[in-house]
Write an enzyme that holds these catalytic residues in place. Sequence first.
Site: not given
Ligand code: ADE
Length: 257
Positions: A20, A86, A225
Amino acid sequence: MRSVLDTTQPIGVMAAMPEEIAAIDRALTDRCVETRGLREYHTGRLFGREVVLVMARVGKVAAASTATHLLCEFGVGGIVMTGVAGGVGDATHVGDVVIASETVQHDLDASPLFPRFEAPLLGVSRFEAWPDDVDRAAQAARRFLAEDLTGALGAERLAALGVAGPRVHTGLVATVDRFITATDEAAAIRELLPDALAVEMEGAAVAQVCHEHGGGALIIRAISDRADDHATDAFTRSLPEIASVYSAGILRRLFAG
Ligand code: ADE
């Protein structure tokens, strides 16, 4: 109106993971490195701004410790935290950008002593970002998506990563204590916090520390995601490309205009 960007002090810039921060680190000039609490704090210039750049590592404790050092030892006027998250909102897709207008610690529950989500004895459940910061970051992110992203990653790579017509969102980011990798877990978060756009693991901790010390916290996240059954695969695929390219590209637009 207050803004982290208008501070006369250096700006703290942090991210949790090497992927990152990699491209931001490459852009840093006039570097001077100091080590505190097993972390390297890099003072220097980033896209024309005086900054202190640091990789915090993952989670709320790591983020809070790093933010405290930035504010109290390095004298930053505010903190920009960047990286991935996410998507849990219906409309937050891989490749979108979320700017936190507020953050909440999803796991914090000292009820019945204090209301659920409230930081005990502080009386705050949702830490609000400074509106001017949110507007300026959203504008920077929109310009990055419209003018820089395809050139940086290429249309083919973007299609392979499932990024199509990416958008910028502002709203609630929920900070969680685990990586969310199940569709039913994401649904449970949505039920508890229906307005949450995204989940990540540091933002509300940075925001609380900044709140306590009077600095601004600006949380900028690219969606890697959907926090669902496919989250691990999507995250692993997105992280090396989306995280670094987005973080540096948006900060360039934010700092240099
Ligand atoms: N950062 C990026 N994706 C994530 C996820 N699925 N859960 C927690 N932190 C995240």
